[in-house]
Design an enzyme around this catalytic site. Structure first.
Site, PDB file in Angstrom:
ATOM      1  N   HIS A  52       0.752 -15.289   8.560  1.00  0.00           N
ATOM      2  CA  HIS A  52       0.228 -14.923   9.878  1.00  0.00           C
ATOM      3  C   HIS A  52      -1.275 -15.177   9.897  1.00  0.00           C
ATOM      4  O   HIS A  52      -1.858 -15.573   8.884  1.00  0.00           O
ATOM      5  CB  HIS A  52       0.568 -13.481  10.261  1.00  0.00           C
ATOM      6  CG  HIS A  52      -0.015 -12.420   9.381  1.00  0.00           C
ATOM      7  ND1 HIS A  52       0.295 -12.285   8.047  1.00  0.00           N
ATOM      8  CD2 HIS A  52      -0.900 -11.413   9.642  1.00  0.00           C
ATOM      9  CE1 HIS A  52      -0.350 -11.260   7.526  1.00  0.00           C
ATOM     10  NE2 HIS A  52      -1.092 -10.718   8.479  1.00  0.00           N
ATOM     11  N   HIS A  54      -4.049 -13.195  10.415  1.00  0.00           N
ATOM     12  CA  HIS A  54      -5.082 -12.190  10.168  1.00  0.00           C
ATOM     13  C   HIS A  54      -6.062 -12.636   9.087  1.00  0.00           C
ATOM     14  O   HIS A  54      -5.676 -13.270   8.099  1.00  0.00           O
ATOM     15  CB  HIS A  54      -4.447 -10.849   9.794  1.00  0.00           C
ATOM     16  CG  HIS A  54      -3.900 -10.109  10.970  1.00  0.00           C
ATOM     17  ND1 HIS A  54      -3.029  -9.054  10.859  1.00  0.00           N
ATOM     18  CD2 HIS A  54      -4.104 -10.284  12.312  1.00  0.00           C
ATOM     19  CE1 HIS A  54      -2.715  -8.598  12.068  1.00  0.00           C
ATOM     20  NE2 HIS A  54      -3.351  -9.324  12.964  1.00  0.00           N
ATOM     21  N   ASP A  56      -7.601 -11.369   6.626  1.00  0.00           N
ATOM     22  CA  ASP A  56      -7.457 -11.046   5.207  1.00  0.00           C
ATOM     23  C   ASP A  56      -6.331 -11.831   4.539  1.00  0.00           C
ATOM     24  O   ASP A  56      -6.079 -11.654   3.341  1.00  0.00           O
ATOM     25  CB  ASP A  56      -7.252  -9.533   5.006  1.00  0.00           C
ATOM     26  CG  ASP A  56      -6.024  -8.981   5.704  1.00  0.00           C
ATOM     27  OD1 ASP A  56      -5.696  -9.471   6.799  1.00  0.00           O
ATOM     28  OD2 ASP A  56      -5.394  -8.054   5.155  1.00  0.00           O
ATOM     29  N   HIS A  57      -5.677 -12.709   5.284  1.00  0.00           N
ATOM     30  CA  HIS A  57      -4.660 -13.589   4.708  1.00  0.00           C
ATOM     31  C   HIS A  57      -5.073 -15.059   4.778  1.00  0.00           C
ATOM     32  O   HIS A  57      -4.397 -15.902   4.190  1.00  0.00           O
ATOM     33  CB  HIS A  57      -3.321 -13.386   5.414  1.00  0.00           C
ATOM     34  CG  HIS A  57      -2.719 -12.052   5.135  1.00  0.00           C
ATOM     35  ND1 HIS A  57      -1.660 -11.866   4.273  1.00  0.00           N
ATOM     36  CD2 HIS A  57      -3.053 -10.813   5.581  1.00  0.00           C
ATOM     37  CE1 HIS A  57      -1.364 -10.571   4.206  1.00  0.00           C
ATOM     38  NE2 HIS A  57      -2.197  -9.917   4.999  1.00  0.00           N
ATOM     39  N   HIS A 109       4.450  -7.443  13.618  1.00  0.00           N
ATOM     40  CA  HIS A 109       3.074  -7.233  13.151  1.00  0.00           C
ATOM     41  C   HIS A 109       2.139  -8.143  13.930  1.00  0.00           C
ATOM     42  O   HIS A 109       1.118  -7.716  14.468  1.00  0.00           O
ATOM     43  CB  HIS A 109       3.008  -7.509  11.651  1.00  0.00           C
ATOM     44  CG  HIS A 109       1.652  -7.318  11.047  1.00  0.00           C
ATOM     45  ND1 HIS A 109       1.036  -6.084  10.982  1.00  0.00           N
ATOM     46  CD2 HIS A 109       0.790  -8.198  10.473  1.00  0.00           C
ATOM     47  CE1 HIS A 109      -0.150  -6.214  10.396  1.00  0.00           C
ATOM     48  NE2 HIS A 109      -0.319  -7.491  10.089  1.00  0.00           N
ATOM     49  N   ASP A 126       2.736  -9.398   5.868  1.00  0.00           N
ATOM     50  CA  ASP A 126       2.583  -8.006   6.283  1.00  0.00           C
ATOM     51  C   ASP A 126       3.778  -7.502   7.099  1.00  0.00           C
ATOM     52  O   ASP A 126       3.690  -6.477   7.759  1.00  0.00           O
ATOM     53  CB  ASP A 126       1.300  -7.839   7.114  1.00  0.00           C
ATOM     54  CG  ASP A 126       0.051  -7.864   6.256  1.00  0.00           C
ATOM     55  OD1 ASP A 126       0.172  -8.040   5.024  1.00  0.00           O
ATOM     56  OD2 ASP A 126      -1.048  -7.729   6.817  1.00  0.00           O
ATOM     57  N   HIS A 164       0.405  -6.755   0.476  1.00  0.00           N
ATOM     58  CA  HIS A 164      -0.556  -5.715   0.092  1.00  0.00           C
ATOM     59  C   HIS A 164       0.041  -4.770  -0.937  1.00  0.00           C
ATOM     60  O   HIS A 164       1.259  -4.526  -0.943  1.00  0.00           O
ATOM     61  CB  HIS A 164      -0.973  -4.877   1.309  1.00  0.00           C
ATOM     62  CG  HIS A 164      -1.869  -5.581   2.267  1.00  0.00           C
ATOM     63  ND1 HIS A 164      -3.243  -5.566   2.161  1.00  0.00           N
ATOM     64  CD2 HIS A 164      -1.580  -6.319   3.370  1.00  0.00           C
ATOM     65  CE1 HIS A 164      -3.766  -6.255   3.161  1.00  0.00           C
ATOM     66  NE2 HIS A 164      -2.773  -6.733   3.910  1.00  0.00           N
TER      67      HIS A 164
END
Length: 230
Positions: A52, A54, A56-57, A109, A126, A164
């Site tokens: 996805h 985001h 932090d990915h 998500h 996530d 995570h």
């Protein structure tokens, strides 16, 4: 196939999927840890598989996505991720050497969240965590419930590589929701760090979101988790 887990940021996981001398990186949160593992293993990065959009990915994407590297994300995320070279949808496949991964679309998500199923493994980003799931940001509770049920339908032995390290805290909520679930107690007493990978069988037994009987129960559990202080 080999899979190497790469801790990134505070509690993220990136993964290196290796076939011989070729590698694909799933969700490169940071470029330095990923490059360190690539160099240590003596492999050539050929693809980047994003679950996805985001930050932090995808934080290492710009540094890793050099010419000739295929960058895969859901078709709907192409406008947010300029480095993407191939947009995919449900049922598409992507390849690395002799390996082939099948795409599962998991809106909830985010609307463009996807998982990669390959060689008895699934990379869920996530959407599905160890004993938990991601917050519902862009989709609906109904979408997220359906997405989790798609993953629950995978063979029980499927190894689950999630985005995570939240498993310990997720198990506290699982125990709160299902205090009589002996499988949750057993899993919590034996938890290791890192806790990735899990299995679909273990998630079916201990994950309160996968175990929700319907979308309404899922929504109630997800809402309760958002404010859980345990």
């Amino acid at each position: 196939m080999r899979v190497i887990s790469i801790p990134c940021l505070k509690d993220n996981f990136s993964y290196l999927v290796i076939d011989g001398t070729y590698a694909a990186c799933v969700d490169p949160s940071e470029h330095t840890p990923v490059r360190t593992v690539i160099e240590r293993e003596g492999v050539q990065l050929r693809a980047i598989w994003l679950t996805h959009h985001h930050w932090d990915h995808v934080g290492g994407l710009d540094d890793l996505a050099t010419d000739g590297i295929e960058v895969v994300a859901h078709e709907s995320d192409r406008h947010r991720l300029p480095k993407v070279t191939r947009g995919v949808v449900e049922g598409d496949t992507v390849s690395l050497g002799n390996l082939t991964a099948t795409i599962i679309h998991n809106p909830g998500h985010t609307t463009g969240a996807i998982s990669y199923v390959i060689e008895g493994c699934v990379f869920t980003g996530d959407t599905l965590f160890g004993a938990g799931c991601g917050r519902v940001f862009e989709g609906t509770m109904e979408m997220m419930h359906e997405s989790l049920q798609k993953l629950a339908a995978l063979p029980p032995a499927t190894r689950v590589y999630f985005g995570h390290e939240y498993t310990a805290s997720n198990l506290k909520f699982a125990a709160h929701v299902e205090p009589g679930n002996a499988d949750v107690t057993t899993r919590a007493s034996a938890i290791a760090s890192p806790s990735t990978p899990s299995t679909i069988a273990l998630e079916r037994a201990t994950n309160p979101f996968l175990r929700a009987r319907d979308a309404a129960e899922f929504a109630a559990r997800r809402t309760a988790k958002d404010s859980f202080k345990g």
